[in-house]
Design an enzyme around this catalytic site. Structure first.
Site, mmCIF file in Angstrom:
data_model
loop_
_atom_site.group_PDB
_atom_site.id
_atom_site.type_symbol
_atom_site.label_atom_id
_atom_site.label_comp_id
_atom_site.label_asym_id
_atom_site.label_seq_id
_atom_site.Cartn_x
_atom_site.Cartn_y
_atom_site.Cartn_z
ATOM 1 N N ASN A 112 26.932 78.782 51.135
ATOM 2 C CA ASN A 112 28.074 79.299 50.395
ATOM 3 C C ASN A 112 27.656 80.549 49.652
ATOM 4 O OD1 ASN A 112 30.692 79.273 48.872
ATOM 5 N ND2 ASN A 112 29.263 79.015 47.165
ATOM 6 N N GLU A 113 28.134 81.668 50.057
ATOM 7 C CA GLU A 113 27.874 82.959 49.415
ATOM 8 C C GLU A 113 26.456 83.063 48.838
ATOM 9 O OE1 GLU A 113 29.776 82.967 44.989
ATOM 10 O OE2 GLU A 113 31.267 83.292 46.541
HETATM 11 O O1 AHR Z 1 36.073 79.551 43.595
HETATM 12 C C1 AHR Z 1 35.213 79.512 42.503
HETATM 13 C C2 AHR Z 1 33.805 79.948 42.849
HETATM 14 O O2 AHR Z 1 33.821 81.282 43.261
HETATM 15 C C3 AHR Z 1 33.160 79.233 43.994
HETATM 16 O O3 AHR Z 1 32.544 78.071 43.608
HETATM 17 C C4 AHR Z 1 32.146 80.207 44.471
HETATM 18 O O4 AHR Z 1 31.882 80.067 45.842
HETATM 19 C C5 AHR Z 1 32.720 81.545 44.096
HETATM 20 O O5 AHR Z 1 31.829 82.305 43.411
#
Ligand code: AHR
Length: 665
Positions: free
Chosen positions: A394-395
């Protein structure tokens, strides 16, 4: 070459060229649009059939205290200072000794229900005073009060044992905040070993801030754990189920997929906090609870089985996101100092971790006779869940450690499950170092889809409508896994709507998209804006929600260019035309994200047959209007009858989204 499971032809390409050509391409697109406005494109192009879905993350009390219908807070006495400094195993509980009774309470860990759930409470009942109201026990007020309705059933359960080895009686009641009993049942705790006891409670009157009281009325020592109360009426009456009104709002979007459990929650605050799916299946009293990096606690009661079941219940494809064996780069609060707190599993642990990812696919799709399929079957679901997508990472910060681990996981999934579409990650922003490195890695490994994230001003969405027009068509596809314009006003929602028409136009490159975050409990938010705000008793879908709903319930699988003709220089006027091959319906969307009315020409001559009786749904309001708890329906869609022609002009009101649905058969 990996083949994605919708009808896209694809090959490999790097992202570098894209960045260079974006500006030129935007100019080109504008010019081409003008030219194309004159001659109609002969046919449509296939677009993703899974374009619009949902992203659920346990942020803002979205799960515990939100969608997960459990009414008792800290039911298993596992709250701890690692969740929040001031929390401990007895948080949210009150020790009570009404009617001149006395005794004591302890939190113990010697002989728990299960080692994964170490804390429990022991009541020592020394004296029960008043024979009617007396006792030694506990009160729990839930998540700021338990809302109950007269005549409805609430299912109580508890794990208990009589430590003193003699039978003990407990009175379980729902009480209002003055102590009036709304419903009560007595249970005899007969066992000297842990056993689950149940009772149903039917309150005599409505109350929004009730509490659950357990009073032991016999002298002795009593151990309690997993004190639970669920409404019988969960979504689809599922046990261990979801809050019906919130789940219904999500179902009403008719999402093609649901991504879960995060977000940052997936990769966690440090390696020990990564979301490990195996910890979240099986009997709830055996699941591993942990801190929620958004500043509270995860019971894992809403775990992988419940996520998959909910997806199935509403016809959405599940999209689990597993950590890429690295933790969030913001671990340990390092975002404050701009450093990277990313931690990576030791390479020695990687074989087991890779197996954990493969096991998820077997758990979801394997036969009930397979090792992990058997666990799914034991939970009551012998049939496979038909998992198609798995997100890895995730990112994340695209470090060498990440790349090495991502590659191992990706290669293993690809080798064992070639039909699973793996979704990679390209950092937290729509450009920059991680974005570029993430795209290069995806190109090098031929990753079928990557997940882009962006949160920005409404103006960003308006001026970036051509972003994907410039992407290579036969390369890695895009999942816009998180996006939102900064606000819940009509002007924010309309900027998103305009952008979503561009996602449809680019549905041959953009495979999926989901707004973020989804749910937020009033007074408990860590992130704004969100799509749906809720309290214990109410929900307030934002204007952004209705935009998502209108796009999601009006998806098509073929996109037609040049049906809507407008001035290409006018960026606040946007539109799309798609067709749903199942119904044959043509769906036009017109977005006017500007302050004045605009006209657009609609040309449908290429379609042999269109039915004159159509529907037109309009969502519109003042630019600064919004839905609030006081006025939850200030801006909602309105449906009208509409007469369609082969060619007509449509006048779009300022700040409006119009969906015109026309039958062709
Ligand atoms: O959507 C909120 C947050 O934003 C998520 O957890 C993350 O992936 C992003 O930075």
């Amino acid at each position: 070459m990996h083949v994605v499971n919708y009808p896209f032809a694809r090959g490999r390409a790097g992202y570098g060229a894209r960045v260079i050509t974006v500006i030129a391409a935007v100019m080109l697109v504008a010019v081409t649009m003008q030219a194309q406005d004159i001659k109609q494109a002969p046919g449509g192009k296939k677009i993703s059939p899974d374009l619009f879905g949902l992203f659920f993350e346990d942020i803002n009390y979205a799960a515990d205290g939100g969608l997960y219908a459990e009414m008792v807070q800290n039911r298993s006495f596992e709250y701890s200072p690692s969740d929040r400094q001031e929390w401990h195993p007895f948080s949210c509980w009150q020790y009570i000794t009404p009617g001149y009774s006395y005794g004591s309470v302890n939190v113990e860990t010697n002989a728990p229900v299960h080692p994964n759930n170490p804390h429990y409470v022991v009541l020592n009942i020394e004296h029960v005073g008043d024979s009617v109201a007396g006792g030694v026990g506990l009160r729990n007020r839930g998540f700021s009060g338990m809302p109950v309705k007269a005549g409805e059933q609430y299912n109580f359960s508890v794990f208990a044992k009589s430590v003193s080895r003699a039978p003990l009686t407990i009175a379980v009641s729902l009480q209002n905040n003055k102590g009036k009993v709304l419903a009560q049942r007595n249970i005899s705790i007969t066992n000297g070993e842990w056993k689950q006891y149940t009772a149903s409670l039917v309150p005599a009157e409505d109350n929004d801030s009730a509490s659950l009281v357990i009073l032991a009325t016999t002298k002795g020592r009593l151990a309690l754990d997993m004190v639970s109360l669920f409404p019988e009426k969960t979504f689809k009456n599922r046990p261990n189920g979801l809050r019906a009104d919130l789940a219904q709002l999500l179902a009403d979007i008719h999402p093609k997929f649901i991504r879960f459990p995060g977000g940052c929650l997936s990769h966690g605050d440090g390696l020990g906090n990564m979301y490990r799916w195996k910890n979240t299946i099986g009997p709830v009293e055996q699941r591993v609870e942990q801190k929620n990096l958004w500043g509270y606690h995860q019971t894992a009661g809403l775990g992988y089985f419940e996520y998959f079941r909910f997806c199935e219940d509403i016809g959405a494809k599940p999209l689990p996101v597993l950590p890429a064996a690295v933790s969030c780069q913001n671990s340990g609060g390092t975002w404050r100092i701009g450093g990277t707190g990313q931690q990576a599993l030791d390479m020695g642990q990687m074989p087991d971790y890779v197996q954990e990812v493969l096991d998820l696919i077997e758990w979801a799709n394997g036969p009930a006779t397979s090792a992990w399929g058997a666990k799914r079957a034991a939970a009551g679901h012998p049939a496979p869940f038909n998992l198609e997508y798995v997100g890895i990472g995730n990112e994340d910060k695209i470090t060498p450690e990440f790349e090495q681990r991502f590659r191992m996981i990706y290669e293993a999934v690809k080798a064992k499950y070639p039909n699973i579409t793996v979704i990679g990650t390209v950092g937290p922003f729509p450009s920059g170092e991680d974005f570029t490195k993430g795209w290069s890695l995806a190109a090098a490994l031929d990753v079928p889809v990557v997940d882009e994230h962006y949160y920005s001003q409404p103006e960003w969405f308006i001026s970036n409508q051509y972003r994907y027009d410039a992407y290579k068509r036969n390369a890695t596809k895009v999942y816009v896994g998180e996006y939102a314009s900064w606000g819940n006003k009509v002007k924010n929602a309309m900027a998103e709507a305009a952008y979503m028409t561009a996602l449809e136009r680019n549905g041959d490159v953009v495979a999926m998209a989901s707004y973020a975050p989804l749910l937020a409990k009033k007074g408990f938010t860590q992130w704004n804006p969100d799509m749906i705000y809720f309290s214990n008793t109410r929900a307030c879908p934002t204007v952004n929600y209705y935009v998502q709903q209108l796009f999601s319930t009006n998806q098509g699988d073929t996109y037609f260019e040049n049906v809507l003709v407008k001035d290409p220089a006018d960026s606040v006027l946007a539109g799309s035309c798609v067709q749903d091959s199942k119904t044959g319906d043509l769906i036009l969307k017109v977005v006017n994200a500007g302050p004045t009315a605009k006209s657009v020409k609609i040309k449908l001559a290429r379609f042999k047959k269109i039915k004159r009786d159509a529907t037109c749904t309009i969502l519109t309001g003042d630019a600064d209007a919004a839905n609030t708890f006081e006025q939850p329906k200030a801006v909602i869609p309105v449906q009208l009858d509409f007469k369609a022609e082969k060619e007509f002009a449509y006048a779009a009101s300022p700040m409006s989204l119009t969906v015109i649905r026309i039958k062709t058969k």
